[in-house]
Design a protein around this motif. Structure first.
Motif, PDB file in Angstrom:
ATOM      1  N   PHE A  89      33.214   1.710   3.422  1.00 34.91           N
ATOM      2  CA  PHE A  89      32.024   2.416   2.954  1.00 34.91           C
ATOM      3  C   PHE A  89      30.922   1.398   2.692  1.00 34.91           C
ATOM      4  CE2 PHE A  89      35.570   5.137   1.895  1.00 34.91           C
ATOM      5  CZ  PHE A  89      35.129   6.369   2.389  1.00 34.91           C
ATOM      6  N   VAL A  90      29.742   1.666   3.242  1.00 38.84           N
ATOM      7  CA  VAL A  90      28.576   0.829   2.974  1.00 38.84           C
ATOM      8  C   VAL A  90      27.965   1.364   1.684  1.00 38.84           C
ATOM      9  CG1 VAL A  90      26.339   0.033   3.805  1.00 38.84           C
ATOM     10  CG2 VAL A  90      28.202   0.417   5.428  1.00 38.84           C
ATOM     11  N   VAL A  91      28.136   0.621   0.585  1.00 43.69           N
ATOM     12  CA  VAL A  91      27.676   1.100  -0.721  1.00 43.69           C
ATOM     13  C   VAL A  91      26.316   0.544  -1.120  1.00 43.69           C
ATOM     14  CG1 VAL A  91      30.004   1.595  -1.581  1.00 43.69           C
ATOM     15  CG2 VAL A  91      29.006  -0.677  -1.955  1.00 43.69           C
ATOM     16  N   GLY A  92      25.851  -0.488  -0.416  1.00 46.98           N
ATOM     17  CA  GLY A  92      24.541  -1.047  -0.739  1.00 46.98           C
ATOM     18  C   GLY A  92      24.026  -1.943   0.355  1.00 46.98           C
ATOM     19  N   LYS A  93      22.707  -2.079   0.395  1.00 55.05           N
ATOM     20  CA  LYS A  93      22.066  -2.923   1.398  1.00 55.05           C
ATOM     21  C   LYS A  93      20.694  -3.278   0.871  1.00 55.05           C
ATOM     22  CE  LYS A  93      22.710  -2.386   5.934  1.00 55.05           C
ATOM     23  NZ  LYS A  93      22.660  -1.948   7.324  1.00 55.05           N
ATOM     24  N   GLY A  94      20.254  -4.506   1.129  1.00 54.14           N
ATOM     25  CA  GLY A  94      18.930  -4.890   0.677  1.00 54.14           C
ATOM     26  C   GLY A  94      18.442  -6.154   1.340  1.00 54.14           C
ATOM     27  N   LEU A  95      17.195  -6.493   1.060  1.00 55.83           N
ATOM     28  CA  LEU A  95      16.592  -7.714   1.594  1.00 55.83           C
ATOM     29  C   LEU A  95      16.600  -8.794   0.531  1.00 55.83           C
ATOM     30  CD1 LEU A  95      13.585  -6.173   3.541  1.00 55.83           C
ATOM     31  CD2 LEU A  95      15.788  -6.960   4.451  1.00 55.83           C
ATOM     32  N   GLY A  96      16.560 -10.041   0.961  1.00 57.86           N
ATOM     33  CA  GLY A  96      16.585 -11.169   0.034  1.00 57.86           C
ATOM     34  C   GLY A  96      18.000 -11.499  -0.377  1.00 57.86           C
ATOM     35  N   ASN A  97      18.107 -12.223  -1.475  1.00 54.54           N
ATOM     36  CA  ASN A  97      19.417 -12.613  -2.000  1.00 54.54           C
ATOM     37  C   ASN A  97      19.989 -11.496  -2.858  1.00 54.54           C
ATOM     38  OD1 ASN A  97      19.453 -15.343  -0.972  1.00 54.54           O
ATOM     39  ND2 ASN A  97      17.854 -15.786  -2.467  1.00 54.54           N
ATOM     40  N   PHE A  98      21.281 -11.237  -2.697  1.00 51.85           N
ATOM     41  CA  PHE A  98      21.946 -10.244  -3.541  1.00 51.85           C
ATOM     42  C   PHE A  98      21.880 -10.705  -4.987  1.00 51.85           C
ATOM     43  CE2 PHE A  98      25.819  -8.778  -5.719  1.00 51.85           C
ATOM     44  CZ  PHE A  98      25.595  -7.418  -5.653  1.00 51.85           C
ATOM     45  N   ASP A  99      21.482  -9.802  -5.862  1.00 48.70           N
ATOM     46  CA  ASP A  99      21.381 -10.082  -7.290  1.00 48.70           C
ATOM     47  C   ASP A  99      22.255  -9.067  -8.016  1.00 48.70           C
ATOM     48  OD1 ASP A  99      20.703 -10.184 -10.014  1.00 48.70           O
ATOM     49  OD2 ASP A  99      18.598 -10.609  -9.597  1.00 48.70           O
ATOM     50  N   LYS A 100      23.416  -9.511  -8.456  1.00 50.74           N
ATOM     51  CA  LYS A 100      24.375  -8.620  -9.113  1.00 50.74           C
ATOM     52  C   LYS A 100      23.755  -7.888 -10.296  1.00 50.74           C
ATOM     53  CE  LYS A 100      29.128  -8.685 -10.757  1.00 50.74           C
ATOM     54  NZ  LYS A 100      30.322  -9.493 -10.973  1.00 50.74           N
ATOM     55  N   GLY A 101      22.874  -8.580 -11.019  1.00 48.71           N
ATOM     56  CA  GLY A 101      22.248  -7.984 -12.195  1.00 48.71           C
ATOM     57  C   GLY A 101      21.364  -6.791 -11.897  1.00 48.71           C
ATOM     58  N   LYS A 102      20.666  -6.808 -10.766  1.00 48.81           N
ATOM     59  CA  LYS A 102      19.757  -5.691 -10.464  1.00 48.81           C
ATOM     60  C   LYS A 102      20.210  -4.829  -9.290  1.00 48.81           C
ATOM     61  CE  LYS A 102      16.514  -7.975  -7.412  1.00 48.81           C
ATOM     62  NZ  LYS A 102      15.699  -7.571  -6.430  1.00 48.81           N
ATOM     63  N   ASP A 103      20.927  -5.400  -8.317  1.00 50.69           N
ATOM     64  CA  ASP A 103      21.254  -4.641  -7.110  1.00 50.69           C
ATOM     65  C   ASP A 103      22.423  -3.678  -7.277  1.00 50.69           C
ATOM     66  OD1 ASP A 103      19.164  -5.721  -5.604  1.00 50.69           O
ATOM     67  OD2 ASP A 103      20.365  -7.473  -5.047  1.00 50.69           O
ATOM     68  N   THR A 117      31.951  -0.642  11.714  1.00 57.70           N
ATOM     69  CA  THR A 117      31.059  -1.730  12.093  1.00 57.70           C
ATOM     70  C   THR A 117      29.708  -1.463  11.454  1.00 57.70           C
ATOM     71  OG1 THR A 117      32.186  -1.920  14.227  1.00 57.70           O
ATOM     72  CG2 THR A 117      30.034  -2.981  14.047  1.00 57.70           C
ATOM     73  N   MET A 118      29.061  -2.506  10.972  1.00 59.03           N
ATOM     74  CA  MET A 118      27.728  -2.363  10.400  1.00 59.03           C
ATOM     75  C   MET A 118      26.992  -3.673  10.578  1.00 59.03           C
ATOM     76  SD  MET A 118      27.555  -4.161   7.451  1.00 59.03           S
ATOM     77  CE  MET A 118      28.783  -5.186   6.736  1.00 59.03           C
ATOM     78  N   SER A 119      25.747  -3.684  10.156  1.00 58.13           N
ATOM     79  CA  SER A 119      24.921  -4.863  10.343  1.00 58.13           C
ATOM     80  C   SER A 119      24.437  -5.394   9.001  1.00 58.13           C
ATOM     81  CB  SER A 119      23.721  -4.496  11.218  1.00 58.13           C
ATOM     82  OG  SER A 119      22.899  -5.615  11.406  1.00 58.13           O
ATOM     83  N   VAL A 120      24.490  -6.707   8.858  1.00 59.17           N
ATOM     84  CA  VAL A 120      23.876  -7.365   7.699  1.00 59.17           C
ATOM     85  C   VAL A 120      22.448  -7.686   8.117  1.00 59.17           C
ATOM     86  CG1 VAL A 120      23.925  -9.378   6.185  1.00 59.17           C
ATOM     87  CG2 VAL A 120      26.070  -8.364   6.970  1.00 59.17           C
ATOM     88  N   PRO A 121      21.441  -7.182   7.382  1.00 62.48           N
ATOM     89  CA  PRO A 121      20.062  -7.403   7.810  1.00 62.48           C
ATOM     90  C   PRO A 121      19.651  -8.872   7.751  1.00 62.48           C
ATOM     91  CG  PRO A 121      20.125  -6.313   5.667  1.00 62.48           C
ATOM     92  CD  PRO A 121      21.532  -6.419   6.144  1.00 62.48           C
ATOM     93  N   THR A 122      18.697  -9.234   8.604  1.00 62.66           N
ATOM     94  CA  THR A 122      18.142 -10.585   8.598  1.00 62.66           C
ATOM     95  C   THR A 122      17.602 -10.881   7.207  1.00 62.66           C
ATOM     96  OG1 THR A 122      17.523 -10.326  10.909  1.00 62.66           O
ATOM     97  CG2 THR A 122      16.429 -12.091   9.680  1.00 62.66           C
TER      98      THR A 122
END
Length: 139
Positions: A89-103, A117-122
């Motif tokens: 399950f894809v539970v989250g995705k975002g740009l920049g560095n993953f921030d456990k505190g906010k993401d 299969t899924m993609s990790v964004p640039t």
């Protein structure tokens, strides 16, 4: 992953595990990057990478969450990821560095998309969850 470059073993990992063969792999794969840095910015001069055939042991039926972080190393690009033997399950995705505190607060835990299969964004990250209920082939 986590500064460890995979070294192809001389014997299949499941075979080495089943027959209790020594010296094929070690079980000291790091759970987190040993030297965190700004993954989407300028990388440090020395990434302190190692080579090895390391595994991270999971308990049967354990729920596993993995955050895959894209980096600015070499040629930044969207990177496809496939997990053999599992849907996840894809539970989250975002740009920049993953921030456990906010993401973590933006994770979709109600009706996440199921994929194999899924993609990790640039210059971004993707978080997946799966249940470790497929131990592999038994001999």
């Amino acid at each position: 992953i986590n500064n460890v470059s995979f070294v192809l073993p001389t014997v299949a990992l499941l075979q080495a595990h089943y027959f209790k063969l020594q010296g094929i792999f070690t079980d000291d794969f790091p759970a987190n990057p040993p030297s965190p840095y700004n993954y989407t910015g300028n990388p440090p001069a020395n990434l302190q990478t190692t080579n090895g055939t390391k595994v991270y042991r999971l308990g049967f039926n354990e729920t596993v969450e993995v955050v895959l972080q894209g980096t600015s190393l070499i040629a930044p690009e969207s990177h496809p990821i496939h997990l053999h033997g599992f849907n996840f399950f894809v539970v989250g995705k975002g740009l920049g560095n993953f921030d456990k505190g906010k993401d973590l607060s933006s994770f979709n835990l109600v009706d996440p998309v199921e994929r194999n299969t899924m993609s990790v964004p640039t210059a971004g990250w993707t978080a997946i969850r799966f249940r470790a209920d497929n131990p592999g082939k038994t001999m």
